[in-house]
Write an enzyme that holds these catalytic residues in place. Structure first.
Site, PDB file in Angstrom:
ATOM      1  N   TYR A 144       1.155  -1.580  -0.256  1.00  0.00           N
ATOM      2  CA  TYR A 144       0.294  -0.126  -0.103  1.00  0.00           C
ATOM      3  C   TYR A 144       0.595   0.955  -0.353  1.00  0.00           C
ATOM      4  O   TYR A 144       2.199   0.602   0.890  1.00  0.00           O
ATOM      5  CB  TYR A 144      -0.550  -0.234   1.247  1.00  0.00           C
ATOM      6  N   ASP A 239       9.112   2.849  -0.637  1.00  0.00           N
ATOM      7  CA  ASP A 239       7.825   3.844   0.612  1.00  0.00           C
ATOM      8  C   ASP A 239       8.518   2.678   1.722  1.00  0.00           C
ATOM      9  O   ASP A 239       8.091   2.377   2.202  1.00  0.00           O
ATOM     10  CB  ASP A 239       6.771   2.901   0.125  1.00  0.00           C
ATOM     11  N   LYS A 267       4.244   9.234   8.446  1.00  0.00           N
ATOM     12  CA  LYS A 267       4.244   9.303  10.081  1.00  0.00           C
ATOM     13  C   LYS A 267       5.248   9.286  10.922  1.00  0.00           C
ATOM     14  O   LYS A 267       5.173  11.110  11.805  1.00  0.00           O
ATOM     15  CB  LYS A 267       4.558   6.998   9.551  1.00  0.00           C
TER      16      LYS A 267
HETATM   17  P1  KE4 Z   1      -0.875   8.864   4.351  1.00  0.00           P
HETATM   18  O1  KE4 Z   1      -1.124   9.316   3.297  1.00  0.00           O
HETATM   19  O2  KE4 Z   1      -2.172   7.591   4.886  1.00  0.00           O
HETATM   20  O3  KE4 Z   1       0.134   9.290   5.768  1.00  0.00           O
HETATM   21  O4  KE4 Z   1      -0.019   6.942   4.133  1.00  0.00           O
HETATM   22  C1  KE4 Z   1       0.094   6.578   3.268  1.00  0.00           C
HETATM   23  C2  KE4 Z   1       0.845   5.117   3.091  1.00  0.00           C
HETATM   24  C3  KE4 Z   1       1.755   5.061   2.415  1.00  0.00           C
HETATM   25  N1  KE4 Z   1       3.263   4.231   2.385  1.00  0.00           N
HETATM   26  C4  KE4 Z   1       2.760   3.612   3.476  1.00  0.00           C
HETATM   27  C5  KE4 Z   1       4.244   2.419   3.380  1.00  0.00           C
HETATM   28  C6  KE4 Z   1       1.677   3.464   4.385  1.00  0.00           C
HETATM   29  O5  KE4 Z   1       1.615   2.364   5.336  1.00  0.00           O
HETATM   30  C7  KE4 Z   1       0.483   4.231   4.017  1.00  0.00           C
HETATM   31  C8  KE4 Z   1      -0.505   4.426   4.844  1.00  0.00           C
HETATM   32  N2  KE4 Z   1      -0.681   3.546   6.350  1.00  0.00           N
HETATM   33  C9  KE4 Z   1      -1.976   3.702   6.777  1.00  0.00           C
HETATM   34  C10 KE4 Z   1      -2.120   2.211   7.807  1.00  0.00           C
HETATM   35  N3  KE4 Z   1      -1.377   0.696   7.012  1.00  0.00           N
HETATM   36  C11 KE4 Z   1      -2.260   4.324   7.455  1.00  0.00           C
HETATM   37  C12 KE4 Z   1      -3.879   4.210   8.388  1.00  0.00           C
HETATM   38  C13 KE4 Z   1      -5.090   4.253   7.267  1.00  0.00           C
HETATM   39  O6  KE4 Z   1      -5.162   4.797   5.855  1.00  0.00           O
HETATM   40  O7  KE4 Z   1      -5.989   5.646   8.328  1.00  0.00           O
END
Ligand code: KE4
Length: 432
Positions: A144, A239, A267
């Protein structure tokens, strides 16, 4: 457990926001029941609207690696509030954060701040396409990278949880430019480059996938990707939004001794406030506006308050107060105890489980292990996971509300917390 106040909030929320949430995974749709609403949090604990206290292993999905409401982060933010919240102009903290990241992640010779991991990953993809003049992107099933259109193809996290790995609304013509392959499968990558090598701008991956549960790269896999991209003039994008500063100060690229061409971060560098960043080789980054033709921007990018929180988070990780334990060593010790204890508790309950961990990120798959890719992960007993999740929540332990997510330790967890978690887990495995 009384959840009256949360139920009331949720009944209002579902009238106002799709599913009552601002991010799908929070809706508890994968595990049943209704989400709690948070009142406050500190250290490793959350308190909900009904004053129920939970030991937290979500840690706002990774940013709160020192724990919730860490005093040093609160202080760093409060000291700056009087000077203003946002200026839309340059600020010295942007230099301080860029230096801190480049010191820890030397492959990021130049970088740019943004406001989320999605923006960071999406910008890496656009930059790779602009730099190489090629259009195709290779990603891996279950990884993801946020909700950017090109990356919502066979995606993980919430997209996987809700069985929408290919989101509606993404134009087929755009999705067709994304080649999604099984993780840890060199032959599939070789075939893709054989057929489309000259069209592939980049490979993007989570070096340690943690959005379909958590599974490690096979020995040699990351090195193979580094070589095949270099051989074909494609870029390698790590990533590290989740793994960055968590599996090591320099992320997975430090652990595996590799230099990707671009890296996406998020994060931890926001300390709980909205921050993302991306960066890499200078010759690539200098293609970004205002120097080059690849456009990328953001009203709140490099926001000083968010950067103050992120810098305090990094300081807490790398320069803990005198006498305080090294956070990484502390979380490694607790992570190992949690991993072993969960495995033992599942075995004693005769519950088929596979616990996998990378430092302070971990996952409990409800199936025999090992789990090496998304296909393996999808064979987990998600119904049993849901029953276990609910049984743990009833016992005051908050895990990620999906089999296809990772859990997180923070520096505020203690040995007593791990013991309490394992005691609850033993009962929950029997109840699941
Ligand atoms: P954000 O756009 O949510 O800040 O980051 C996206 C993202 C990008 N790359 C990786 C490897 C990630 O894990 C994420 C976001 N992680 C999720 C948890 N699995 C966020 C939780 C959510 O979507 O509410």
């Amino acid at each position: 457990m009384n959840r009256e106040a949360s139920r009331k909030f949720f009944s209002e929320a579902i009238e106002l926001m799709p599913g009552g949430v601002n991010s799908p995974v929070r809706a508890f749709r994968a595990v049943g029941g209704q989400p709690f609403f948070v009142k406050r949090a500190r250290g490793a604990r959350l308190v909900d609207a009904d004053d129920n206290e939970f030991l937290d292993y979500v840690c706002t999905w990774g940013p709160n690696i020192l724990g919730h409401a860490h005093p040093a982060i609160l202080r760093a933010v409060s000291e700056r509030l009087e000077d203003g919240l946002s200026f839309g102009a340059c600020h010295p903290l942007e230099i301080e954060m860029a230096k801190a990241i480049r010191t820890l992640v030397p492959s990021m010779e130049k970088l740019r701040m943004c406001n989320s991991g999605t923006e960071a990953a999406m910008s890496c993809v656009r930059l790779a396409r602009g730099f190489t003049g090629r259009e195709r992107i290779v990603k891996f099933e279950g990884c993801y990278h946020g909700h950017g259109d090109s990356l919502l193809v066979k995606a993980g996290s919430g997209a996987l949880t809700f069985g929408q790995p290919d989101s509606a609304g993404v134009p087929a013509a755009l999705a067709a430019l994304t080649i999604s392959l099984p993780f840890n499968d060199p032959d599939a990558v070789r075939a893709a480059f054989r057929e489309r090598g000259r069209e592939i701008a980049a490979i993007i991956l989570e070096p340690i996938p943690a959005n379909a549960g958590l599974y490690p790269p096979a020995p040699g896999w990351l090195e193979f990707l580094r070589e095949i991209t270099r051989a074909h003039g494609a870029l390698l994008i790590f990533d590290e939004v989740m793994s960055g500063f968590r599996v090591a100060p320099g992320g997975a690229q430090q652990v595996y001794g590799l230099r990707p061409d671009l890296t996406a971060l998020g994060k931890v560098i926001g300390g709980g406030l909205p921050v993302g960043a991306f960066g890499g080789r200078t010759e690539i980054m200098d293609r970004l506006a205002p120097l080059g033709p690849v456009y990328q921007a953001g009203t709140l990018s490099g926001n000083p308050i968010a950067l103050a929180a992120g810098l305090a988070n990094l300081r807490g990780l790398l320069s803990p107060p005198a006498g305080a334990p090294d956070p990484y060593a502390h979380m490694e010790k607790l992570g190992a105890a949690l991993e072993d204890g969960l495995r033992t508790a599942a075995r004693r309950a005769k519950r088929p489980c596979c616990v996998q961990r990378a430092g302070s990120m971990f996952c409990v798959y409800f199936r025999e292990g090992p789990v090496c890719n998304l296909a393996d992960a999808k064979l987990s007993d998600t119904a049993a996971f849901s029953r276990w999740f609910s049984a743990m929540l009833e016992r005051g332990i908050n895990f990620a509300p999906s089999q296809f997510e990772a859990g997180f330790l923070c520096a505020a967890h203690t040995e007593a917390d791990i013991e309490a978690t394992l005691a609850a887990a033993a009962e929950a495995f029997r109840a699941a």
